[in-house]
Scaffold this motif. Structure first.
Motif, PDB file in Angstrom:
ATOM      1  N   LYS A  31       7.215 -31.288  -0.825  1.00  0.00           N
ATOM      2  CA  LYS A  31       7.419 -29.913  -1.482  1.00  0.00           C
ATOM      3  C   LYS A  31       7.492 -29.081  -0.102  1.00  0.00           C
ATOM      4  O   LYS A  31       8.002 -27.977  -0.351  1.00  0.00           O
ATOM      5  N   ARG A  32       7.452 -29.338   1.064  1.00  0.00           N
ATOM      6  CA  ARG A  32       7.353 -28.534   2.241  1.00  0.00           C
ATOM      7  C   ARG A  32       8.910 -28.444   2.431  1.00  0.00           C
ATOM      8  O   ARG A  32       9.387 -29.222   2.150  1.00  0.00           O
ATOM      9  N   VAL A  33       9.140 -27.313   2.998  1.00  0.00           N
ATOM     10  CA  VAL A  33      10.413 -26.743   3.429  1.00  0.00           C
ATOM     11  C   VAL A  33      10.887 -27.011   4.795  1.00  0.00           C
ATOM     12  O   VAL A  33      11.859 -26.612   5.280  1.00  0.00           O
ATOM     13  N   THR A  34       9.899 -27.448   5.652  1.00  0.00           N
ATOM     14  CA  THR A  34       9.921 -27.556   7.009  1.00  0.00           C
ATOM     15  C   THR A  34      10.214 -29.261   7.332  1.00  0.00           C
ATOM     16  O   THR A  34      10.119 -29.635   6.486  1.00  0.00           O
ATOM     17  N   ARG A  35      10.563 -29.246   8.914  1.00  0.00           N
ATOM     18  CA  ARG A  35      10.898 -30.795   8.972  1.00  0.00           C
ATOM     19  C   ARG A  35       9.833 -31.573   9.698  1.00  0.00           C
ATOM     20  O   ARG A  35      10.009 -32.715   9.905  1.00  0.00           O
TER      21      ARG A  35
END
Lengths: 197, 470
Positions: A31-35
């Motif tokens: 669910k993270r939107v970072t890489r």
């Protein structure tokens, strides 16, 4: 993408076949939107078990994963590659990789090196008998070295070249922008287009 | 030498071909959802690149969405959905959000809008993109780096796939569905059997399938390790497409159909591999283990590891049986379940709901069993309600939900508890797929319905006559 020429690190024996990307990182960790920051999800269910290999010293600090056949099957989530890399892995060795996983690895700089299953079995024994053994993976020479043993591995030429050079696919493709435009000029008119938002 | 269907579609999309390089392939349609796109949009922003073809790009919200009314309660899920909305607004991409009449699972809405058409190349950051191959499109899942690549260039550098024919001769027996067929195919060739291949499903049994059944088949191609699955378009395909929102109209329709009719494997084409299946020998099929290749006819027993000579295979079977909490040799029909899930991009279309409702009518879901019915899209839900199917499910004691991926992968609140067991019409029985510690048996919609009634893995043939006629 960082260049990859050679890597030396602790080998981790993962005696499992069909390791699907849901095992590498379960969906709830996507669910993270970072890489970055996906290391906590890596093999989350298995790491809850104290006897799991990554919970053992000195495998905890491993960076070369030696896995059973059909590694990376299932979901296309590139998060599986990011989780392995965020944890510290630079190379996965297996006798067979799932296609999408292998493609994703090549884009992110994780080397997937294909060895014969008998070589994998020998590596498992070496690493289990001498935990903490260093494994060297040389992309230039396409070899894996463990102690006195040297194994050849397969990787496709184009991926090898891109990894060695650390090249970004998009800039390579954009060199051919004119060819893309020429192609677009001849696409059939009946193909669907959506209204732009 | 002639060409296969896959080779024809591939060749029509080659932008550039050079010695020692992958082909550069043009992409006709790019589907997006909230899970695999945020990092791709970040990449575009960093490099200050626009989306090359906004008109060939469509987004929806499906993986995280709750299937009960109300907002997303999990803040992390909510952030992911809001990020997609912001990205679509910033880059000018058409989005079908929660609450929109066209919202739904990405692989359900493409076909129902008529966006999925024969001969197209279609990609999405989701492995079940293979679903769209049912129309004779070359459709495959990609990772997030490739999502960014397609957003920026509308192309992908790819090495040509090999081709495998899966020929299914004869007729499927009564009560045997597309789901049973594809589970049998995967059990036969294994989860790695299709690696590097595009599977083309052919033969009498395939030609007689509806479009929705063909989508079920192509959907699970990835579970055999294949890049894609395809079925040559025919009148069934054209009848399904005609009149849909994005289907060509008038003269363009005639032109398109003439071109689509060429999309068949030539008689003298050669596949790299061939597999034959006799449809008449098939029966309802279910999985017992922790990958989709670990399946057997419903009439069989849980495998006995001691009977397996190969060490690696025996170990894999033992591990799977241990995780699933099963006893070797137990008849599959004696396995009782806690939950039945009807839905997903594999079996969440209207025909799936109709088939399950037909089995449930006049029956009750067994005591102690929870049954979730999750339509694949908002449109499927409305259609089902117009046909009164929702009443059949609710009257039987099932829960009637809103559209989304739901318990197929449990990114929303619909999950199995540790140790809970499900019969699920979805596509993956991996460890923990439907919730940490959850145990999944993959089944067809009619087996799901019969299992809900009896509480143990069952086919409709195992049910008594309904108590009342609805």
């Amino acid at each position: 993408m960082e260049r990859f020429t050679t890597h030396t690190g602790v080998g981790v024996p993962l005696r499992r076949s069909n390791v699907d990307t849901d095992q590498i990182i379960p969906a709830v960790y996507l669910k993270r939107v970072t890489r970055t920051g996906f290391e906590d999800g890596l093999f989350a269910a298995w790491r809850a078990d104290e006897s799991f290999v990554l919970n053992q010293e000195p495998f905890r600090a491993g960076s070369v994963l030696v896995a059973g056949p059909d590694f990376g099957t299932g979901s296309s989530r590139e998060h599986a590659v990011w989780a392995l890399m965020d944890y510290g892995f630079r190379v996965v060795l297996s006798s067979r990789f799932a296609d999408i996983f292998r493609g994703n690895s090549g884009k992110s700089g994780l080397l997937t090196a294909q060895l014969r299953q008998e070589d994998i079995e020998l590596l498992w024994k070496l690493l289990e008998n001498h935990p903490g053994t260093q494994v060297t993976v040389d992309l230039q020479e396409r070899t894996v070295t463990c102690g006195e043993h040297v194994f050849a591995f397969e990787v496709d030429d184009y991926t090898r070249w891109r990894l060695l050079e650390g090249l970004d696919d998009i800039s390579l493709t954009l060199r051919h922008a004119q060819e893309i435009e020429d192609f677009e000029a001849h696409r059939p008119a009946y193909k669907p287009q959506v209204e732009i938002a | 030498m002639g060409k296969t269907l896959a080779e024809k579609v591939w060749d029509q999309h080659v932008v550039r071909r050079a010695e020692g390089e992958p082909d550069l392939l043009y992409i006709d349609l790019h589907l997006l959802h909230e899970v695999t796109s945020p990092q791709a949009f970040d990449g575009l922003r960093l490099a200050q690149r626009p989306v090359r073809r906004r008109d060939l790009t469509v987004a929806t919200e499906d993986h995280n969405v709750p299937t009960t009314a109300g907002p997303i309660s999990d803040p992390v899920s909510r952030t992911q959905v809001e990020t997609l909305r912001r990205n679509c607004e910033e880059f000018g991409i058409r989005l079908f959000p929660m609450g929109d009449a066209e919202q739904g699972i990405v692989h359900i809405i493409g076909p129902q809008l008529g966006l999925t058409q024969p001969g197209m190349t279609i990609v999405c950051g989701d492995s079940h993109t293979s679903t769209h191959g049912a129309f004779g499109a070359l459709a495959f899942g990609i990772g997030t780096s490739e999502v960014e690549h397609v957003l920026a260039t509308q192309t992908l550098p790819l090495k040509p796939f090999r081709t495998m024919a899966i020929t299914v001769d004869g007729d499927l027996p009564e009560g045997v569905t597309a789901k049973d067929l594809i589970l049998a195919v995967i059990a036969k060739i294994g989860t790695g059997g299709g690696q590097g291949y595009v599977l083309e499903y052919r033969g009498e049994a395939i030609r007689k399938l509806s479009m929705e059944a063909r989508m079920t088949i192509c959907n699970m191609s990835i579970e055999a390790g294949a890049r894609a699955g395809m079925i040559a378009p025919d009148d069934t395909t054209f009848d399904y497409l005609r009149g849909r929102d994005y289907a060509p109209q008038g003269e363009a329709w005639e032109e398109a159909v003439a071109a689509w009719r060429q999309l068949v494997t030539d008689d003298d084409a050669v596949f790299d591999a061939e597999v034959h299946i006799d449809a008449t020998e098939l029966s309802p099929f279910v999985t017992w283990g922790t990958n989709p290749g670990q399946g057997l006819p419903l009439s069989a027993n849980v495998p006995v590891p001691q009977d397996i000579p190969d060490d690696a295979e025996r170990y894999a079977v033992e591990s799977a049986i241990a995780y699933m909490g099963l006893t070797p040799g137990t008849p599959l029909k004696q396995i009782s379940v806690d939950t039945v899930f009807l839905g997903s991009c594999t079996n969440g279309r209207i025909e799936d709901l109709r088939a399950a409702a037909d089995v449930l009518r006049g029956h009750r879901v067994a005591e102690g069993v929870r049954m979730l019915v999750v339509p694949g899209s908002a449109r499927v839900r409305l259609q089902a309600e117009a046909e009164g199917l929702d009443r059949v499910f609710v009257d039987a004691g099932a829960e009637w939900r809103l559209a989304g991926c739901s318990m197929c992968l449990g990114m929303n609140p619909d999950q199995l508890a540790p140790g809970e067991r499900s019969a699920s019409t979805s596509n993956r029985n991996f460890e923990g797929r439907q919730g940490k510690g959850g145990r999944t048996h993959l089944v067809s919609p009619v087996v799901a319905a019969a299992t809900a009634v009896r509480g143990t893995l069952s086919s409709p043939a195992d049910l008594p006559a309904p108590a009342t006629v609805a």
